[in-house]
Design an enzyme around this catalytic site. Structure first.
Site, short mmCIF file in Angstrom:
data_model
loop_
_atom_site.label_atom_id
_atom_site.label_comp_id
_atom_site.label_asym_id
_atom_site.label_seq_id
_atom_site.Cartn_x
_atom_site.Cartn_y
_atom_site.Cartn_z
N ASP A 217 -2.18 5.75 -0.26
CA ASP A 217 -2.34 6.35 -1.58
C ASP A 217 -1.40 5.67 -2.57
O ASP A 217 -0.24 5.39 -2.25
CB ASP A 217 -2.02 7.85 -1.48
CG ASP A 217 -2.27 8.59 -2.76
OD1 ASP A 217 -3.42 8.60 -3.22
OD2 ASP A 217 -1.31 9.16 -3.31
N GLU A 275 -5.03 1.77 -2.04
CA GLU A 275 -5.59 2.22 -3.32
C GLU A 275 -4.80 1.51 -4.41
O GLU A 275 -3.64 1.85 -4.66
CB GLU A 275 -5.47 3.73 -3.47
CG GLU A 275 -5.99 4.22 -4.81
CD GLU A 275 -5.46 5.59 -5.22
OE1 GLU A 275 -6.15 6.27 -5.99
OE2 GLU A 275 -4.36 5.98 -4.78
#
Length: 532
Positions: A217, A275
């Site tokens: 993330d 990401e």
């Protein structure tokens, strides 16, 4: 130079097999919304295990599970209070182990989300930091600073939160702490050895349990520039576009990824995907260097409207970045943070046709593909009333910024909500009654359904020789509003897309699959086709 004794030549070695992730079809499971086994209205690990047969039938190679760790759920699990345990809402570590074992028995790999940029404000470290004095070792694990102005009442710099408002919150002793997301998500300080070691400990904890990799993330976060200089106020959200945004993509982040890669290299056949909302192609390619990430999400297709010329440009740029780094491309059209494709492409029947067409385009491309749960059912966004919204962005920025419309639970069976997702009619987000025609049960029995289209496309991607000819794309001349490409030259798969208002003749070849029925042998508008 002598190469061996005559008569004892070594047999030729087989060429190295590509890594499993290089062309895998991953499937994102938004854990809260996939399947609820204990009737609390929220999806859980046992619910996922109970639907593994469906995932095997769909043909996906690997799962990406969103965070299921201990969390106060201020941001639905992305505010982690213990990254090495399962939140009771989702089950137990034993439930995770069973899910992992059974997925592996079905040939499905399992990757999990890691959230290294920040913790929950309920994490034991942050509680200790709040109880400690300014300048203490406890506070050094986070980004605490004195304020500006004569009495320190102004934030340390002008950074804004991705969720709206200032990225700083003041604590009772007068200092401020940084949170690039919600105030309940304080940013960690990766200049601190404790922080780096704890991330390594978390990676090894899950790798030792047998996970096959990680989705990282905010993989362009973590590192912060010295002095924390002001940002260009025009920079907003992820990546900042063309404007100076020191909040993300600081050069120091690559040291964190190099550390992650060293750990992964000790565990054969494991991988990491990042990401990364970085707009500069050269800077994006840095994350894919041989000692960093294996894959990096490229969100250009997500950000491109349904137009063949624009899509072709996005595809070419998206291929150039990983090619420059010697890594596979990574494709996605949707996830839990962006509108569902059906709604993004206009909604209704036209939006569904376009979403089906883009599914064939995406699955025709060389590299790894990430599908988002419900995408294969052709689900649109759900009109969520403001009082039912659960996303913190809806509270901090307004209902129009809510991500709840793309996060509603999956409809499995039956004719009324909650459609087999749960035994509890009060699901964590409401499910619309009009989804009765979109359930997995109904679509499995319909050869023309979106689910059947995805199943067939994923099967052909695995079994059709035309996918294995090569990865270079050769573009055909095509009418305005259309494109066609072939993978790998002669004998490779041909994919044609029609975004125009008229039907078109297809390139020469045998039809394998089309997203809409052909009309008099021609490809209708808002459609795509595969040929060999």
């Amino acid at each position: 130079m002598r190469r061996g004794v005559a008569g004892h030549r070594r047999p030729p070695e087989d060429p190295p097999r590509p890594a499993w992730w290089a062309d895998a079809v991953f499937y994102e499971v938004y854990v809260r919304s996939f399947a609820d086994s204990d009737a609390d209205g929220v999806g859980d690990l046992e619910g996922i295990r109970s639907r593994l047969g469906y995932l095997e039938l769909l043909g996906v190679d690997a799962l990406w599970l969103t965070p299921f760790y201990r969390s106060p759920m201020a941001d639905h699990g992305y505010d982690v209070s213990d990254p090495r345990d399962v939140d009771p809402m989702f089950g137990t570590l034993g439930d995770f182990d069973v899910l992992l074992t059974e997925a592996h028995k079905r040939g499905i790999k399992v990757t999990v989300d890691i959230v290294p940029n920040h913790t929950s404000n309920r994490h034991s470290w942050f509680k200790s930091a709040m109880a400690a004095a300014p300048g203490s070792p406890e506070r050094d694990r986070y980004v605490f600073r004195d304020g500006r102005g004569p009495d320190g009442s102004e934030p340390p710099n002008n950074w804004v939160s991705v969720f709206g408002g200032p990225a700083w919150t003041r604590v009772p002793d007068g200092q401020w702490y940084l949170h690039l997301f919600a105030p309940q998500q304080p940013d960690l300080n990766y200049a601190n050895a404790d922080v780096r070691y704890d991330l390594e400990r978390t990676l090894r904890f899950w790798l030792d349990r047998g996970v096959d990799g990680f989705r990282i993330d905010v993989a362009h976060g973590m590192a912060k520039p010295p002095g924390l200089p002001d940002m260009d106020p025009r920079a907003a959200g992820f990546g900042g576009g063309e404007h100076y945004d020191p909040r993300f993509d600081d050069d120091g982040v690559h040291e964190v990824h190099q550390m992650i890669r060293k750990v992964l290299d000790e565990y054969p056949d494991t991988m990491a995907v990042g990401e990364i909302w970085v707009h500069d192609d050269e800077r994006l390619a840095r994350y894919l260097r041989p000692d960093e990430l294996h894959l990096a999400f490229n969100f250009r297709l997500v950000l491109t409207h349904f137009d063949a010329d624009a899509m072709r440009t996005s595809i070419e740029r998206s291929l150039a970045v990983p090619r420059a780094a010697g890594a596979p491309a990574t494709w996605t059209l949707s996830n839990h943070d962006v509108w569902r494709t059906v709604s993004r492409y206009g909604g209704g029947a036209a939006g569904l046709r376009r979403a089906r067409a883009m599914a064939l385009v995406e699955l025709a491309l060389p590299g790894a593909v990430y599908l988002y749960n419900g995408e294969e059912l052709g689900l649109p966004n759900v009109e969520t009333p403001p009082e039912a919204m659960a996303d913190p962005r809806a509270r901090s920025q307004g209902p129009q910024f809510s991500r709840d419309p793309e996060r509603a639970p999956i409809p499995w069976e039956g004719s009324l909500p909650p459609f087999g997702f749960s035994r509890n009619p009060r699901t964590w987000l409401p499910m619309p009654p009009e989804w009765a025609g979109l359930t997995a049960e109904r679509q499995l029995e319909d050869a023309s359904s979106t689910l059947s289209l995805y199943r067939r496309a994923v099967e052909l991607r695995k079994t059709q020789a035309a996918f294995r000819v090569g990865d270079e794309l050769e573009w055909y001349g095509a009418p305005a509003g259309c494109f066609a490409f072939r993978r790998g030259g002669k004998g490779g798969l041909i994919c044609a897309l029609n975004t125009s208002a008229s039907s078109i003749a297809l390139p020469p070849g045998e039809l394998l699959l089309s997203s809409s029925p052909l009309v008099d042998g021609r490809l209708p508008p808002d459609s795509a086709a595969w040929l060999v």
